[in-house]
Design a protein around this motif. Structure first.
Motif, PDB file in Angstrom:
ATOM      1  N   CYS A  41       0.796  -1.121  -0.048  1.00  0.00           N
ATOM      2  CA  CYS A  41       0.132   0.093   0.017  1.00  0.00           C
ATOM      3  C   CYS A  41       0.789   1.351  -0.045  1.00  0.00           C
ATOM      4  O   CYS A  41       0.806   2.200  -0.800  1.00  0.00           O
ATOM      5  CB  CYS A  41      -0.862   0.043   1.059  1.00  0.00           C
ATOM      6  SG  CYS A  41      -2.552  -0.863   0.952  1.00  0.00           S
ATOM      7  N   HIS A  44       2.179   1.804  -3.300  1.00  0.00           N
ATOM      8  CA  HIS A  44       1.394   2.648  -4.333  1.00  0.00           C
ATOM      9  C   HIS A  44       1.229   4.164  -3.966  1.00  0.00           C
ATOM     10  O   HIS A  44       1.088   4.996  -4.687  1.00  0.00           O
ATOM     11  CB  HIS A  44       0.167   1.571  -4.489  1.00  0.00           C
ATOM     12  CG  HIS A  44       0.255   0.417  -4.959  1.00  0.00           C
ATOM     13  ND1 HIS A  44       0.893   0.167  -6.178  1.00  0.00           N
ATOM     14  CD2 HIS A  44       0.070  -0.888  -4.416  1.00  0.00           C
ATOM     15  CE1 HIS A  44       0.919  -1.198  -6.425  1.00  0.00           C
ATOM     16  NE2 HIS A  44       0.304  -1.692  -5.476  1.00  0.00           N
ATOM     17  N   LEU A  45       0.806   4.409  -2.657  1.00  0.00           N
ATOM     18  CA  LEU A  45       0.553   5.698  -2.212  1.00  0.00           C
ATOM     19  C   LEU A  45       1.733   6.702  -2.417  1.00  0.00           C
ATOM     20  O   LEU A  45       1.581   7.787  -2.680  1.00  0.00           O
ATOM     21  CB  LEU A  45       0.217   5.658  -0.881  1.00  0.00           C
ATOM     22  CG  LEU A  45      -1.344   5.406  -0.350  1.00  0.00           C
ATOM     23  CD1 LEU A  45      -1.416   5.174   1.260  1.00  0.00           C
ATOM     24  CD2 LEU A  45      -2.205   6.151  -1.011  1.00  0.00           C
ATOM     25  N   THR A 259      -5.579   1.154  -2.212  1.00  0.00           N
ATOM     26  CA  THR A 259      -5.048   2.392  -2.429  1.00  0.00           C
ATOM     27  C   THR A 259      -5.831   3.146  -3.449  1.00  0.00           C
ATOM     28  O   THR A 259      -6.007   4.262  -3.091  1.00  0.00           O
ATOM     29  CB  THR A 259      -3.514   2.311  -2.878  1.00  0.00           C
ATOM     30  OG1 THR A 259      -2.908   1.237  -2.126  1.00  0.00           O
ATOM     31  CG2 THR A 259      -2.762   3.230  -3.146  1.00  0.00           C
ATOM     32  N   GLU A 263      -7.232   6.541  -1.873  1.00  0.00           N
ATOM     33  CA  GLU A 263      -6.625   8.110  -2.355  1.00  0.00           C
ATOM     34  C   GLU A 263      -7.749   9.054  -2.801  1.00  0.00           C
ATOM     35  O   GLU A 263      -7.855  10.187  -2.290  1.00  0.00           O
ATOM     36  CB  GLU A 263      -6.081   7.786  -3.750  1.00  0.00           C
ATOM     37  CG  GLU A 263      -4.472   7.508  -3.358  1.00  0.00           C
ATOM     38  CD  GLU A 263      -3.451   7.852  -4.478  1.00  0.00           C
ATOM     39  OE1 GLU A 263      -2.917   8.920  -4.312  1.00  0.00           O
ATOM     40  OE2 GLU A 263      -3.714   7.027  -5.523  1.00  0.00           O
TER      41      GLU A 263
END
Length: 268
Positions: A41, A44-45, A259, A263
């Protein structure tokens, strides 16, 4: 990914930073895992945010401590955010959600928004009845009894199935995650189980702080005891509710999907 040390009360905590640009996001892991839970996670973030994770006290790479109260753990998170140097968006998973709530109550100036994924607060089910809820309550009574009698291995064995099955699409655990698995599970049943049960946040005050709050629930958790916990908290906190694919460990099992949905709820 960069590592660093957080100087907390009576201990030191291992932290990680992913990405160098963007608004800061803090991810707080739940029970029986450590910061490795967030690895995918966080990666990706970090494309759009500076992402921070850490091993909570007694977990992962950290030493055991005497104090595992929700209040002291919120102070740990506070120390991290003060190191970051600006208010953050905070994500809590499972037991980590309680720490996020306490952090918002004690240091609202450090929080830009909070996201709580499947908070586990057993006393929310007082007065609630269904086959799933009654079975969950009975199982948790057995877990608690084993832990109180220091039969920690048996308590862990009884507790883990209550979190639901691992998603078939999830990756295999890494060597590091497996190395810390038993330590993390024992930390929970030995130090945190009673702390989580005894913690009583001021839900009304939290709902009036003006901090954006969103809760998440996995599709596979529908019909489980976790669903009414989340629904009751949505009402108490006057929060939004977002459904995710997978189950209780969606952030680990399906990090890309988690994610993408998260977001859209990171508020600044």
């Amino acid at each position: 990914m960069k590592t660093f040390i957080i100087e907390a009360t009576d201990t030191f905590l291992h932290g990680r930073q992913y990405g160098d640009d963007g608004s800061p996001v803090v991810l707080i892991h739940g029970a029986c895992v450590d910061a490795d839970f967030w690895n995918d996670c966080a990666a990706h973030l970090s494309k759009h945010h500076r992402v921070f994770t850490y091993d909570r006290r007694g977990y992962g790479r950290n030493e055991e401590t005497d104090d595992h109260s929700i209040h002291i753990q919120a102070e740990d998170a506070c120390r991290l955010i003060r190191l970051i140097g600006e208010p953050c968006f905070v994500v809590g998973h499972s037991a980590g959600s309680l720490i996020a709530m306490e952090l918002a109550l004690t240091h609202p100036e450090l929080i830009r928004g909070i996201f709580l994924y499947e908070p586990v607060k057993n006393d929310l089910l007082d007065g609630e009845h269904s086959d799933a809820i009654d079975a969950y309550k009975q199982a948790m009574e057995e877990v608690t009894a084993k832990a109180e009698n220091r039969k920690y291995a048996k308590a862990v064995t009884l507790f883990l199935p209550l979190m639901g099955e691992k998603d078939s699409r999830a990756r295999a655990a890494s060597d590091s995650e497996l190395e810390h698995m038993f330590k993390n599970c024992f930390c929970f049943v030995k130090h945190e189980l009673s702390e989580l049960h005894d913690y009583q946040p001021d839900y009304d005050r939290l709902s009036r702080l003006g901090i954006p709050i969103t809760l998440g629930l996995g599709e596979n958790s529908r019909g489980s005891a976790r669903e009414p916990m989340v629904q009751i908290l949505v009402e108490k906190l006057k929060a939004d509710l977002l459904y995710f694919p997978g189950g209780h460990n969606c952030p680990y099992d399906l990090p890309r999907e988690f994610t993408c949905l998260l977001e859209g709820n990171i508020t600044y």
